[in-house]
Write an enzyme that holds these catalytic residues in place. Sequence first.
Site, PDB file in Angstrom:
ATOM      1  CD  GLU B 327      -2.937  -1.048   2.362  1.00 31.84           C
ATOM      2  OE1 GLU B 327      -4.138  -1.067   2.075  1.00 31.84           O
ATOM      3  OE2 GLU B 327      -2.495  -0.954   3.535  1.00 31.84           O
ATOM      4  CB  VAL B 328       3.933   2.344  -1.631  1.00 31.09           C
ATOM      5  CG1 VAL B 328       4.768   3.617  -1.616  1.00 31.09           C
ATOM      6  CG2 VAL B 328       4.659   1.218  -0.898  1.00 31.09           C
TER       7      VAL B 328
END
Lengths: 480, 480
Positions: B327-328
């Site tokens: 989840e960058v």
Amino acid sequence: MSDVRLRRNEICYVTLLFFLNVHTVIGVWPKPQIVATSMEQYSLNPGNFKFQYASNSAAQLGCSVLDAAFKRYYSLIFPDYNAGPRDRHHLFEAKPYLLYIHVTQGGCESYPNPESSESYKLNVSTNQAELRTETVWGALRGLETFSQLVYQDDLGTYFVNKTEIEDFPRFQFRGILLDTSRHYLPVEAILKTLDAMSYSKFNVFHWHIVDDPSFPYQSRTFSDLSNKGAFHPMTHVYTQTDVRRVISHARLRGIRVLPEFDSPGHTQSWGKGQPGLLTPCYRGITPSGTFGPVNPATGSTYKFMTRLFKEVASVFPDSYIHLGGDEVDFTCWKSNPDVRQFMQKMGFGNYFTKLESFYMENIVNITSMLNRTAIVWQDVFDHHERCSSQAVVEVWKGGCYLCDLRRVTKAGLRVILATPWYLDQPGPTHDWARYYTVWPLAFKGQNLGALEMLQFEEKKNVCCVFDIHVSAESKGLLKS
Amino acid sequence: MSDVRLRRNEICYVTLLFFLNVHTVIGVWPKPQIVATSMEQYSLNPGNFKFQYASNSAAQLGCSVLDAAFKRYYSLIFPDYNAGPRDRHHLFEAKPYLLYIHVTQGGCESYPNPESSESYKLNVSTNQAELRTETVWGALRGLETFSQLVYQDDLGTYFVNKTEIEDFPRFQFRGILLDTSRHYLPVEAILKTLDAMSYSKFNVFHWHIVDDPSFPYQSRTFSDLSNKGAFHPMTHVYTQTDVRRVISHARLRGIRVLPEFDSPGHTQSWGKGQPGLLTPCYRGITPSGTFGPVNPATGSTYKFMTRLFKEVASVFPDSYIHLGGDEVDFTCWKSNPDVRQFMQKMGFGNYFTKLESFYMENIVNITSMLNRTAIVWQDVFDHHERCSSQAVVEVWKGGCYLCDLRRVTKAGLRVILATPWYLDQPGPTHDWARYYTVWPLAFKGQNLGALEMLQFEEKKNVCCVFDIHVSAESKGLLKS
């Protein structure tokens, strides 16, 4: 005139100090050596209070003993405080109150030893406090003291007063004895006792781990000792992991674990798992089927003891081992023809105390070879005045224990005093105050008057043990 | 005729086994690979039941893992039994029921590794049972199984049935993930979770120790990470002693501790104690004052990560480290002129997934140098198909997770499946049964039909993780 005014000032000053000292005695227990306190009080906000290693301290973050102590003492100091995310905003805006810790030596992974300094200096002032010590063990004592200085008002606000304390223990050996043979104690109960000990700055857990009723120590070398001698071979034992846990929990609180394997008496439970170890008692010319103390007349006994104490020395890191030696009943030895023959061969005549001494000397020698200092109950000394100069004598018998202390120290031996602190014997009137009115050093040393003795106490590391049995090791300083 | 009779016998036999299997499924969970049980039951007297190392077992008394397990399982098997001195007479007269433990390898002081065998054979018969295993970890699984075979009748008498079991885990990696960042968990809660894991034969504690909300890991190297990033710097932290305690407690239960230090996203709490680590976000040409993921465009980031993971590798003995990578959010990176300049210099164009991959490759290399196998969340694989062949990919995203498993294994990588076991997501109907109806291997491997795949499962150590996230590592066996 000026002289008179000066005196008045002095009187005021003394009165003030007296008043403040009363306040201090209430606050910290045991009472520190030197306390200067003031009515000036600082409120502490749990959210902005922090322990902080001083930049030039030898101990820094990563110091297992102190990191763990900070976490523990935070909750002890602020018992009703729980930080949550909602407190964070407030937490980082308020001005912090820092307790700086400065330790001159490192030793964060070491184990406390009889010579470890426990002294500390604590200075509590505006916005910060300073705790300066030589060792991490001293820092633990200082943290305990600081925690006892903090109090709450009726609204729940925390306060600490401006205070200066210099403290060091009067006695180097301050022990509690737990007997886990007559009654098995779960490991959790032992750990709680260690917690309680740390609150009163005790530093030796004297683990009377085995005795007549049961043998709960699970030996790696002799599995049958607990398999057959414990109250139950699976549940009522201390595994190696249990023992390690006790030692680790104690270490983190600056407490040494002193194991006692009492022999040749008090060993009925040993006999179950080690046939041939105890003396078979005789009725006339036939064995009666019962057994007495360890058999001192056979080589196999000493081979067994060597292997057992080798294991004990590898499991317990403490430099002392307690060898017991109390209350040896000679009746069974007397009844046994092999023992009598051995007596004759050794030229002991009918003096069974000589046989007892012979046995204890051998056991002390075994532990000396393992680089361990032996402690023995006073019986060993009473029966054999030229007892090993290595050994420390523990006085436990009723009667004139001060006389006993004098005799032992006069012989040049170090001594631990237990007699007046048997917690199961508060007397018929249950006079608990009795435990607090003991004067362990109120005996005459050779050529020492009362005045010199008081100075002596203040200057030297005279050791005192407070066991459920036990107390007062004088390091031989009172010898002639 | 004889043929027909034979067939009838076969049918009877199958029916019997089916009946017995039903009994067994109730008894032991998870269900062992092979169980043969019988209606023949033996009563067990707690007072005369004992665990016993077989004489030719490589593990003997002094084996920390098993000695402690014997004590633990005795109380689990006989929860309402307390031996006391009064029971002793009875205890040693009754004929003992012995559970013999035979371990072919030693390794009592070792730490479980991904290749450790956990298989065991258990044979319960008259007056004795035998547990044969390669490793102490297998013995732990067998003890758990045995404990589940014992039951009580209405009068409280304990029984065990004649039983033969052969068992080995279907999946080598069976994990539970705890998130101690979003909600701090006291050490005691973690230890209780480890206890519970051992009852279901889980073998990996995936410690998602830090994340955006807080950084409770007390780093020796970077003290400010927890000082400023924990919910509270003193109470809501895991000291080195806490971490050691968790690892030791887990080891004694055959559980590995897999630490996760998730980056470059999920690191808001890191930024508080490590200025310069996170990417400053911009609004137009000025910094907005907020921060994004770890800054991948500066050398200081990699220096910091090298020192941090050096510490992590020295504290956590496990051969795996979880590096996160999920989840960058690229918004902040996109806004930052330094990051954009770095992208240009590196020739990444506008592909921020390339920047993410560049960062993760560097971090994987750091942990490879430390002899650690990296685990990454599937995002890393999704954004960079030629992801390091060393790394293990953990599938967590919704949608077609079987498709994901297929893609990852096809690329020759090992995989852990988490998606279907998020315990906080039992669905709108709270259908807990859903967790038990997962077919983690029901995807097509190249050239493998359904039949071959079933055989495959039975023969090979295909790994499956059951994390609060997580499950199913296929060791690359399903690759083409």
